[in-house]
Design a protein around this motif. Sequence first.
Motif, mmCIF file in Angstrom:
data_model
loop_
_atom_site.group_PDB
_atom_site.id
_atom_site.type_symbol
_atom_site.label_atom_id
_atom_site.label_comp_id
_atom_site.label_asym_id
_atom_site.label_seq_id
_atom_site.Cartn_x
_atom_site.Cartn_y
_atom_site.Cartn_z
ATOM 1 N N ASP A 35 15.929 31.751 -27.368
ATOM 2 C CA ASP A 35 15.516 31.064 -26.138
ATOM 3 C C ASP A 35 14.425 30.071 -26.505
ATOM 4 O O ASP A 35 14.235 29.770 -27.691
ATOM 5 C CB ASP A 35 15.131 32.043 -25.020
ATOM 6 C CG ASP A 35 13.931 32.898 -25.362
ATOM 7 O OD1 ASP A 35 13.163 32.542 -26.289
ATOM 8 O OD2 ASP A 35 13.737 33.928 -24.698
ATOM 9 N N ASN A 36 13.707 29.574 -25.534
ATOM 10 C CA ASN A 36 12.744 28.509 -25.784
ATOM 11 C C ASN A 36 11.455 29.012 -26.443
ATOM 12 O O ASN A 36 10.523 28.255 -26.657
ATOM 13 C CB ASN A 36 12.448 27.784 -24.465
ATOM 14 C CG ASN A 36 11.920 26.391 -24.690
ATOM 15 O OD1 ASN A 36 12.186 25.780 -25.720
ATOM 16 N ND2 ASN A 36 11.137 25.896 -23.740
ATOM 17 N N ARG A 74 19.962 30.252 -18.867
ATOM 18 C CA ARG A 74 20.229 29.218 -19.856
ATOM 19 C C ARG A 74 19.208 29.225 -20.991
ATOM 20 O O ARG A 74 19.088 28.254 -21.730
ATOM 21 C CB ARG A 74 20.256 27.838 -19.173
ATOM 22 C CG ARG A 74 21.433 27.646 -18.234
ATOM 23 C CD ARG A 74 22.765 27.590 -18.988
ATOM 24 N NE ARG A 74 23.884 27.521 -18.076
ATOM 25 C CZ ARG A 74 24.571 26.391 -17.810
ATOM 26 N NH1 ARG A 74 24.224 25.265 -18.386
ATOM 27 N NH2 ARG A 74 25.579 26.414 -16.964
ATOM 28 N N THR A 76 15.934 29.093 -21.116
ATOM 29 C CA THR A 76 14.801 28.167 -21.120
ATOM 30 C C THR A 76 13.452 28.886 -21.098
ATOM 31 O O THR A 76 12.416 28.239 -21.165
ATOM 32 C CB THR A 76 14.855 27.222 -19.904
ATOM 33 O OG1 THR A 76 14.856 28.008 -18.713
ATOM 34 C CG2 THR A 76 16.101 26.358 -19.939
ATOM 35 N N THR A 78 10.127 30.996 -22.159
ATOM 36 C CA THR A 78 9.284 30.714 -23.325
ATOM 37 C C THR A 78 8.736 31.972 -23.988
ATOM 38 O O THR A 78 7.889 31.882 -24.870
ATOM 39 C CB THR A 78 8.083 29.850 -22.888
ATOM 40 O OG1 THR A 78 7.335 30.593 -21.911
ATOM 41 C CG2 THR A 78 8.527 28.535 -22.287
ATOM 42 N N SER A 137 11.666 23.260 -16.280
ATOM 43 C CA SER A 137 13.056 23.380 -16.723
ATOM 44 C C SER A 137 14.064 23.271 -15.589
ATOM 45 O O SER A 137 15.260 23.483 -15.814
ATOM 46 C CB SER A 137 13.241 24.759 -17.374
ATOM 47 O OG SER A 137 12.990 25.774 -16.389
ATOM 48 N N SER A 141 17.654 25.085 -15.838
ATOM 49 C CA SER A 141 17.467 26.539 -15.809
ATOM 50 C C SER A 141 18.173 27.088 -14.580
ATOM 51 O O SER A 141 18.392 26.375 -13.600
ATOM 52 C CB SER A 141 15.979 26.911 -15.788
ATOM 53 O OG SER A 141 15.330 26.465 -14.617
#
Lengths: 461, 461
Positions: A35-36, A74, A76, A78, A137, A141
């Motif tokens: 993921d991000n 999706r 996104t 963190t 996002s 997102s």
Amino acid sequence: MRTALPAELDRTLAALLGADGWRTDASERLTYGYDNSRLQALPDAVALPRTREQVIALVRACRARRVPLIARGRGTNTTGAAVPVAGGVVVSFERMDRILDIRPGDRCAVVEPGVLNGDLQAALAPHGLFWPPDPTSAAFSTVGGNLACNAGGPRAVKYGASRDNVLALTAVTGAGELVVCGSATTKGATGYDLQRLLVGSEGTLALIVEATLKLSPLPPARGLLRALYRDVASAARAVARLMAQPVTPSMLEFMDGECVRLARDVGGADLPAQAGALLMIEADGDDTTLPAALDALARAAAGDGLLAIEHAPDDAARERLWAARKALSPALRTLAPGKINEDVVVPVSRIPALVDGVQALAREFALPIVCFGHAGNGNLHVNLLFDPADADQHARAQAAMARVFALAIGLGGTLSGEHGIGLAKREFMPQALDAATLALMRALKATFDPDGILNPGKLLP
Amino acid sequence: MRTALPAELDRTLAALLGADGWRTDASERLTYGYDNSRLQALPDAVALPRTREQVIALVRACRARRVPLIARGRGTNTTGAAVPVAGGVVVSFERMDRILDIRPGDRCAVVEPGVLNGDLQAALAPHGLFWPPDPTSAAFSTVGGNLACNAGGPRAVKYGASRDNVLALTAVTGAGELVVCGSATTKGATGYDLQRLLVGSEGTLALIVEATLKLSPLPPARGLLRALYRDVASAARAVARLMAQPVTPSMLEFMDGECVRLARDVGGADLPAQAGALLMIEADGDDTTLPAALDALARAAAGDGLLAIEHAPDDAARERLWAARKALSPALRTLAPGKINEDVVVPVSRIPALVDGVQALAREFALPIVCFGHAGNGNLHVNLLFDPADADQHARAQAAMARVFALAIGLGGTLSGEHGIGLAKREFMPQALDAATLALMRALKATFDPDGILNPGKLLP
């Protein structure tokens, strides 16, 4: 590399989901493993259900084999919340992406979890409505991911975060039971409020398969003020004044002195040298109400330490005022290639103490740290800059961030305002929450997910 | 009559709480055995703790003996939630009534649960702040009781109910563990949201010993509109329009045609014969923003079926416009001595169907039923009038109310918007919630309260 899943489970789930909805190919699995947060792990398979019935069958089949299930929008987020650190099956909701109903008269929409926040907003706009959560996002997102993380954004200061904008959820628990929590009404006192408990639980309690969202009227007009202050303390006092009068700003964004300096010296923004803090203050409304609202906000923003306040009467001026804020992120990148961005939250009155404390840590650890973010909620993004190729800097950055968390907690705040805990902050949870409260959270987790198959290794230490 | 508690527990708790804080005298126990539901039961004792440490010790002692504990504010709830139907110890929080801190800069207050809502508002007013929940009982109901029931009131349409206005709670679970849920910040994504789960749980999960409340700026000015409509459908369309534009009314109260007729014919209110529904529409703000807000609301209120709209420019006019609403309750009393007042909630667009359905039930059961209440939330008080001395009427009234619940649920609504479930509605919970969701609620209850000692027999069927 073949999947490590039991062959029988593999066959069962392939039959349940179809070739298109069940992926065990290594390259496909790789795609769903990060993921991000830049953290990564390889799942054993990826499931892409299309119906709630498939989700129920999937959970029951995995539960019987004690195979982990990791919900994914999706990717996104963190914090690593979507990274399958214990292997198992990533459940991507990208095919459950329908808007099932928009009910303007009831100010609600019923959606599947995989719909993109931005697509939902586009569908709502013709009805003069919007769904308030607006993370950076938003365009890519999902609503399900927003709910899982209790995503916020600048508008949360007026409209609340995801938790404040959900009316009902249908979800599948870790026991494979479908539960319906809440109703499509803005008030309710009928049993325990399970829907708000699921929001922010990062896929550890249940998998959301349908959400009834609370919508707000889309204000036809917005107006922007930019206020520059001598120092952070003056700006923070202005934030307190702004939040203590009846016109709640629709955004109240803050940049500390380091941010102002970077935006000016590195980003080329037109800002005076003596500015030690900046506020972006937005009001929304219509042509009748907006001028009065902006007057009220400008009056509240004025006070000791205010250097200048500008109003953007049109889009061009608006762009010009936002330019300083937008110059910041590129400027940060030129300063150092690595960044730890955390989103601690403190009571509004403690913003000056947080910023002062962060600057003391920047000096102690010899690393640049800048603070900006959602001042009206006391939710500051603390960006710690370092070179990841330099092991010593990396270690100092991590040590400094641990101290930032301790600082925020010591000021009566907590670890995260809107990003969540995931993997990145779970080891700090015992600093934020006492042992009895954490034990109760673990017991709650076990109630929803008796075998611990939902997103293991996340949120709780 | 002596207490039925074990002598050893009696001695332990008398020593813990002191003579003043531990009552086993029958007359004292009688006083704490009822609430505003007119239901009644005799507890075995009454505890009046002064500290959280006493509450912890009390819970642990009672848990060891499996003795029920029933939290009590001031007994103003209408559902029997504070009635000790299984005996045990009523825990009255009347001595834990301190306002511990008011933090205007952070827009929060820290209170003990026994503080009266009205006393808190009086203490907040000099700071230009208020706590939004405003149940009719506000002057003599406690914050702890408001939280236990998720109390609302007319202002909830703009400011939310109790659950929307709490930041953090400290509570003692049924296992005697002190937990601290949430933080004094308006945003949070740090673990499970236990504080909103406790709100509305009617003392069945934990005993609240401290609350950090979210405050709002007290608007210096309010303005009132009264709009009369031809029929309920026209008024409901106006409600939808009012809620779909950006100026949220600070109150949006509704009276159906029966209410209007009663207020006029029995209560003597000055209302035209052709009025089939009435809306009271309030805006708040300051001198700068209020006129624009009232303009926006008046525009939204206008439309097909509007007969007249009046604005109250001053207090005298305001009183005059409220007179029709205030005439209603005395008029109801002259109609029949008995009243069942429930507070079902439906999506706003279904208000006409609810009112039509209720009038059909009034005809079917040959009893007057009137609807009024918080239209912006779809939360209507359905008042069923009957003579309690007439057994047949009483039975018909109860049968009709069961049908009202079924009607509201069939319209996508639920049993209660703000009164809660308590004893009065728990048998209807299986109509509102499916078996899996109820089973999950029971499991949650067991997680907080493993021995089922907290308010047994309430909320869950």
